[in-house]
Design a protein around this motif. Structure first.
Motif, PDB file in Angstrom:
ATOM      1  N   ARG A 151      35.768  43.989  52.433  1.00 39.31           N
ATOM      2  CA  ARG A 151      34.627  43.304  51.808  1.00 39.31           C
ATOM      3  C   ARG A 151      35.117  41.982  51.216  1.00 39.31           C
ATOM      4  NH1 ARG A 151      29.996  46.354  51.760  1.00 39.31           N
ATOM      5  NH2 ARG A 151      28.925  45.219  50.134  1.00 39.31           N
ATOM      6  N   ILE A 152      34.291  40.963  51.379  1.00 37.91           N
ATOM      7  CA  ILE A 152      34.731  39.634  50.959  1.00 37.91           C
ATOM      8  C   ILE A 152      33.812  39.075  49.879  1.00 37.91           C
ATOM      9  CG2 ILE A 152      35.145  37.261  51.748  1.00 37.91           C
ATOM     10  CD1 ILE A 152      36.152  38.358  54.322  1.00 37.91           C
ATOM     11  N   GLY A 153      34.437  38.665  48.810  1.00 39.88           N
ATOM     12  CA  GLY A 153      33.679  38.071  47.714  1.00 39.88           C
ATOM     13  C   GLY A 153      34.225  36.691  47.386  1.00 39.88           C
ATOM     14  N   LYS A 154      33.686  36.116  46.328  1.00 39.08           N
ATOM     15  CA  LYS A 154      34.147  34.797  45.899  1.00 39.08           C
ATOM     16  C   LYS A 154      34.917  34.919  44.594  1.00 39.08           C
ATOM     17  CE  LYS A 154      30.015  33.346  46.180  1.00 39.08           C
ATOM     18  NZ  LYS A 154      28.745  32.662  45.945  1.00 39.08           N
ATOM     19  N   GLN A 155      35.919  34.091  44.450  1.00 37.00           N
ATOM     20  CA  GLN A 155      36.603  34.006  43.175  1.00 37.00           C
ATOM     21  C   GLN A 155      36.468  32.575  42.675  1.00 37.00           C
ATOM     22  OE1 GLN A 155      41.015  34.425  42.667  1.00 37.00           O
ATOM     23  NE2 GLN A 155      40.385  36.086  41.323  1.00 37.00           N
TER      24      GLN A 155
ATOM     25  N   GLY B   4      37.647  30.225  45.482  1.00 36.69           N
ATOM     26  CA  GLY B   4      38.475  30.901  46.474  1.00 36.69           C
ATOM     27  C   GLY B   4      37.775  32.144  46.992  1.00 36.69           C
ATOM     28  N   LYS B   5      38.504  32.893  47.800  1.00 34.14           N
ATOM     29  CA  LYS B   5      37.959  34.123  48.347  1.00 34.14           C
ATOM     30  C   LYS B   5      38.666  35.317  47.733  1.00 34.14           C
ATOM     31  CE  LYS B   5      38.810  32.643  52.386  1.00 34.14           C
ATOM     32  NZ  LYS B   5      39.167  32.452  53.789  1.00 34.14           N
ATOM     33  N   GLN B   6      37.907  36.380  47.526  1.00 38.52           N
ATOM     34  CA  GLN B   6      38.521  37.624  47.117  1.00 38.52           C
ATOM     35  C   GLN B   6      38.225  38.667  48.193  1.00 38.52           C
ATOM     36  OE1 GLN B   6      37.238  39.996  43.563  1.00 38.52           O
ATOM     37  NE2 GLN B   6      39.362  39.659  42.983  1.00 38.52           N
ATOM     38  N   ILE B   7      39.273  39.125  48.841  1.00 44.91           N
ATOM     39  CA  ILE B   7      39.121  40.048  49.954  1.00 44.91           C
ATOM     40  C   ILE B   7      39.602  41.423  49.519  1.00 44.91           C
ATOM     41  CG2 ILE B   7      39.787  40.494  52.361  1.00 44.91           C
ATOM     42  CD1 ILE B   7      40.511  37.351  52.327  1.00 44.91           C
TER      43      ILE B   7
ATOM     44  N   ASN C  85      43.560  37.655  46.845  1.00 43.37           N
ATOM     45  CA  ASN C  85      42.896  36.440  46.368  1.00 43.37           C
ATOM     46  C   ASN C  85      43.452  35.257  47.132  1.00 43.37           C
ATOM     47  OD1 ASN C  85      41.300  37.652  44.280  1.00 43.37           O
ATOM     48  ND2 ASN C  85      43.184  37.880  43.097  1.00 43.37           N
TER      49      ASN C  85
END
Lengths: 80, 80
Positions: free
Chosen positions: A37-41, B39-42, B6
């Motif tokens: 699952r991919i989210g944003k940071q 950024g992306k959080q995977i 991250n």
């Protein structure tokens, strides 16, 4: 002060980007992957006099702009 | 086992998405924002027999697919 906001899709909301990544990893030969699952940071550098003030401010930012609370959850971490 | 990767742009690499978010927050009335970087959080749910094995596997995934190491850095956290 630095605040880190992690925005991620709620449980049960379809994540096509994660699904595509999962398939891509499998086709590269990685085994045993159950889910991706991919989210944003989002890292915000802001002026604030206290941790509490920063947290309050960033919570408001998250609710109004950073997260779509219909389909996304978020958590906030004030790091320094 | 769950791994969190991250992925974020290296220092000095232009982040137009972050810039746009920063401007949007300012135009919404938020003050004192110095910088926003996105950024992306995977989050990867994978089968692994040990934390070390999971970390090794996820490091390889990051290098080959998840991060573009020319412009991005990443960190890995094994959470459970």
């Amino acid at each position: 002060m630095k605040a880190v906001v992690n925005v991620f899709l709620k449980e049960g909301v379809l994540d096509p980007q994660g699904k595509a990544t999962s398939h891509a990893l499998a086709s590269l030969g990685f085994k045993g992957i159950n889910e991706v699952r991919i989210g944003k940071q989002i890292v915000i550098d802001l002026d604030a006099t206290s941790k509490e003030e920063a947290e309050k401010e960033v919570k408001e930012m998250s609710e109004t702009l950073l997260a779509n609370t219909v389909i996304e959850d978020y958590n906030i971490e004030i790091v320094e």
